[in-house]
Design an enzyme around this catalytic site. Sequence first.
Site, short mmCIF file in Angstrom:
data_model
loop_
_atom_site.label_atom_id
_atom_site.label_comp_id
_atom_site.label_asym_id
_atom_site.label_seq_id
_atom_site.Cartn_x
_atom_site.Cartn_y
_atom_site.Cartn_z
N CYS A 40 -0.59 2.74 14.88
CA CYS A 40 -1.06 3.72 13.90
C CYS A 40 -2.30 4.42 14.45
CB CYS A 40 -1.38 2.99 12.60
SG CYS A 40 -2.18 3.98 11.33
N HIS A 41 -2.56 5.62 13.94
CA HIS A 41 -3.75 6.35 14.38
C HIS A 41 -5.02 5.53 14.09
CE1 HIS A 41 -5.32 10.50 15.38
NE2 HIS A 41 -6.41 9.78 15.18
N THR A 42 -4.98 4.67 13.07
CA THR A 42 -6.17 3.87 12.74
C THR A 42 -6.48 2.87 13.86
OG1 THR A 42 -5.63 4.17 10.41
CG2 THR A 42 -7.24 2.45 10.94
N HIS A 62 -1.77 -3.44 12.98
CA HIS A 62 -1.69 -3.79 11.55
C HIS A 62 -0.39 -3.31 10.94
CE1 HIS A 62 -3.30 0.26 11.76
NE2 HIS A 62 -2.80 0.47 10.55
N GLU A 63 0.63 -3.01 11.79
CA GLU A 63 1.87 -2.43 11.29
C GLU A 63 3.04 -3.24 11.84
OE1 GLU A 63 2.25 2.15 10.50
OE2 GLU A 63 3.25 1.75 12.39
N CYS A 92 -3.67 -10.91 -4.04
CA CYS A 92 -3.85 -12.30 -4.47
C CYS A 92 -3.38 -12.51 -5.90
CB CYS A 92 -5.31 -12.73 -4.32
SG CYS A 92 -6.40 -12.09 -5.62
N CYS A 95 -7.74 -11.93 -8.37
CA CYS A 95 -9.12 -11.41 -8.30
C CYS A 95 -9.29 -10.32 -9.38
CB CYS A 95 -9.43 -10.85 -6.91
SG CYS A 95 -8.63 -9.27 -6.56
N CYS A 98 -7.18 -7.16 -8.58
CA CYS A 98 -5.74 -7.30 -8.84
C CYS A 98 -5.48 -7.34 -10.34
CB CYS A 98 -5.20 -8.57 -8.18
SG CYS A 98 -4.97 -8.45 -6.40
N CYS A 106 -7.25 -5.37 -3.44
CA CYS A 106 -7.55 -6.80 -3.66
C CYS A 106 -8.85 -7.14 -2.94
CB CYS A 106 -6.40 -7.62 -3.09
SG CYS A 106 -6.67 -9.40 -3.11
N ARG A 110 -11.68 -9.58 1.36
CA ARG A 110 -12.09 -8.35 2.05
C ARG A 110 -13.32 -8.58 2.94
NH1 ARG A 110 -13.13 -5.07 4.91
NH2 ARG A 110 -12.93 -2.79 4.83
N CYS A 169 2.41 0.02 7.32
CA CYS A 169 1.32 0.96 7.09
C CYS A 169 1.87 2.37 6.79
CB CYS A 169 0.32 1.02 8.25
SG CYS A 169 -1.06 2.14 7.86
N ARG A 370 5.81 8.01 15.88
CA ARG A 370 5.43 6.60 15.92
C ARG A 370 5.96 5.96 17.19
NH1 ARG A 370 1.54 6.46 12.96
NH2 ARG A 370 1.20 4.82 11.42
P1 NAD Z 1 -1.28 11.23 13.90
O1 NAD Z 1 -2.16 11.32 15.06
O2 NAD Z 1 0.13 10.78 14.07
O3 NAD Z 1 -1.19 12.66 13.16
C1 NAD Z 1 -2.28 13.50 12.89
C2 NAD Z 1 -1.76 14.94 12.80
O4 NAD Z 1 -2.82 15.78 12.36
C3 NAD Z 1 -1.28 15.51 14.13
O5 NAD Z 1 0.01 16.07 13.97
C4 NAD Z 1 -2.31 16.57 14.47
O6 NAD Z 1 -1.78 17.64 15.23
C5 NAD Z 1 -2.77 17.00 13.09
N1 NAD Z 1 -4.11 17.60 13.06
C6 NAD Z 1 -5.23 17.21 13.71
N2 NAD Z 1 -6.26 18.02 13.40
C7 NAD Z 1 -5.79 18.94 12.53
C8 NAD Z 1 -6.36 20.04 11.84
N3 NAD Z 1 -7.64 20.37 12.02
N4 NAD Z 1 -5.58 20.76 11.01
C9 NAD Z 1 -4.28 20.44 10.84
N5 NAD Z 1 -3.67 19.42 11.48
C10 NAD Z 1 -4.41 18.68 12.31
O7 NAD Z 1 -2.03 10.28 12.85
P2 NAD Z 1 -1.38 9.45 11.64
O8 NAD Z 1 -0.91 8.13 12.14
O9 NAD Z 1 -0.47 10.33 10.89
O10 NAD Z 1 -2.71 9.17 10.78
C11 NAD Z 1 -3.34 10.24 10.10
C12 NAD Z 1 -4.65 9.78 9.49
O11 NAD Z 1 -4.40 8.84 8.44
C13 NAD Z 1 -5.57 9.04 10.47
O12 NAD Z 1 -6.91 9.40 10.18
C14 NAD Z 1 -5.33 7.57 10.12
O13 NAD Z 1 -6.40 6.78 10.55
C15 NAD Z 1 -5.19 7.67 8.62
N6 NAD Z 1 -4.51 6.58 7.92
C16 NAD Z 1 -5.00 6.23 6.70
C17 NAD Z 1 -4.37 5.26 5.96
C18 NAD Z 1 -4.88 4.89 4.59
O14 NAD Z 1 -4.46 3.86 4.06
N7 NAD Z 1 -5.75 5.67 3.99
C19 NAD Z 1 -3.24 4.61 6.49
C20 NAD Z 1 -2.78 5.00 7.74
C21 NAD Z 1 -3.42 5.99 8.45
N1 AHE Z 2 -13.17 0.45 8.52
C1 AHE Z 2 -13.27 1.87 8.22
C2 AHE Z 2 -12.33 2.30 7.15
C3 AHE Z 2 -10.90 2.24 7.61
C4 AHE Z 2 -10.02 2.42 6.41
O1 AHE Z 2 -10.34 3.18 5.48
N2 AHE Z 2 -8.91 1.75 6.40
C5 AHE Z 2 -7.92 1.92 5.36
C6 AHE Z 2 -6.61 1.63 5.95
S1 AHE Z 2 -6.20 2.69 7.30
C7 AHE Z 2 -4.71 2.07 7.76
O2 AHE Z 2 -4.24 2.72 8.82
C8 AHE Z 2 -8.13 0.90 4.23
O3 AHE Z 2 -7.29 0.10 3.89
N3 AHE Z 2 -9.26 0.99 3.61
C9 AHE Z 2 -9.64 0.09 2.55
C10 AHE Z 2 -10.47 -1.04 3.04
O4 AHE Z 2 -10.80 -1.92 2.26
O5 AHE Z 2 -10.79 -1.05 4.25
C11 AHE Z 2 -14.68 2.27 7.84
O6 AHE Z 2 -14.92 3.47 7.76
O7 AHE Z 2 -15.52 1.36 7.68
ZN ZN Z 3 -2.36 2.29 9.70
#
Ligand code: NAD
Ligand code: AHE
Ligand code: ZN
Length: 375
Positions: A40-42, A62-63, A92, A95, A98, A106, A110, A169, A370
């Site tokens: 994942c991008h994360t 994490h995936e 859980c 908590c 939850c 949860c 954490r 994820c 992916r």
């Molecule tokens: P990815 O790299 O596969 O995709 C990102 C896309 O964004 C690419 O297609 C890229 O060309 C595009 N992009 C970049 N800059 C841009 C801009 N300025 N304008 C428009 N498009 C733009 O990444 P991903 O796996 O899809 O993850 C995306 C984001 O989501 C990451 O920041 C990741 O860490 C986050 N994420 C968050 C959660 C969550 O639970 N909140 C879960 C998973 C991933």
């Molecule tokens: N550790 C980072 C934050 C990262 C983050 O927000 N993670 C998401 C999942 S991304 C999955 O690809 C998340 O679950 N956030 C809730 C949590 O409890 O972390 C930071 O900025 O400190």
């Molecule tokens: Zn992820």
Amino acid sequence: MDVRAAVAVAAGKPLEVTTVQLEGPKAFEVMVEIKATGICHTDEFTLSGGDPEGLFPSILGHEGAGVVVDVGPGVTSLKKGDHVIPLYTPECRTCPSCLSRKTNLCTAIRATQGQGLMPDGSSRFSIEGKTLHHYMGCSTFANFTVLPEIAVAKIREDAPFDKVCYIGCGVTTGIGAVLNTAKVEPGATAVVFGLGGIGLNVIQGLRLASADMIIGVDLNNDKKQWGERFGMTHFVNPKDAGADLVPHLVNMTKRGADQIGGADYTFDCTGNVSVMRQALEACHRGWGVSVIIGVAPAGAEIATRPFQLVTGRTWKGTAFGGARGRTDVPKIVDWYMDGKIEIDPMITHTMPLADINKGFDLMHAGESIRSVVIY
Ligand code: NAD
Ligand code: AHE
Ligand code: ZN
């Protein structure tokens, strides 16, 4: 026992694939043989050094999906042989978070999870006697890992590991952001910023929710056909719209007698704070909801004129798509197995663990949706 793992030795350095040591599960823990894991991008965000919680050396990932091979004392909900998906957001069920029914976040473990440790404050991973940190409570870049029982979703046995790992994820995050967080209604208009592994799942979530107009925004024109493949109706490259991107999107979403414009729902799937602002401001006055999914590096902050919120736009965020993992993940696996959602076409590359750094290279080059490591 000895296991094979890709170790994140320091920020910005390639992962080192090597043999590490893994202790067996303690009370309320299980050991899982990981069969496949997405990248994942994360994972890239943490490896880059941008994550304020990033710890080194550690085992990222994490995936994943795999099989329970050992259970510690006190484990009641899992047994050897169960097919499972690790959960970075545990459930859980006891908590305050939850029990609130207001969040999936949860809080049971954490604090230790953020310190790269198991709930008892120690690590199960080491290398030549030196501690290695866990990551997001999962560490799926190892062929065996140890997880708290509450951080494991049991899934059906006929689901292919190399596909359903993505539900750990990306799939759940994207679809859940639409269904659980935004609660998109049929006929809605939506804009999705960033058409990567998350954004495409937001698009298929919008299709599932019967949204009418689904606009995808990405800097990479190759993403147009990807978005269309999953239900996107219009594509915009910000390079073509320039500084006028927000007015352009607002204009596109004017419908019928409504000449104000703006989307009912927007989603940031980039992690770029300037894009997050654009996403909020492309929402409809009075009711538009913008959901932040992307994670931004340490020090980054979001900004907008308060007027944007005073005039009825809502800014929200979502982690793991608001999903309660032990309850929701098995259902999403069923959706995949029943053909209700697609996963296979988004898994553009697979590789053995030895080649995991190629998965990161493909992500940097914008060539993959992916990559999945198959053990
Ligand atoms: P990815 O790299 O596969 O995709 C990102 C896309 O964004 C690419 O297609 C890229 O060309 C595009 N992009 C970049 N800059 C841009 C801009 N300025 N304008 C428009 N498009 C733009 O990444 P991903 O796996 O899809 O993850 C995306 C984001 O989501 C990451 O920041 C990741 O860490 C986050 N994420 C968050 C959660 C969550 O639970 N909140 C879960 C998973 C991933
Ligand atoms: N550790 C980072 C934050 C990262 C983050 O927000 N993670 C998401 C999942 S991304 C999955 O690809 C998340 O679950 N956030 C809730 C949590 O409890 O972390 C930071 O900025 O400190
Ligand atoms: Zn992820």
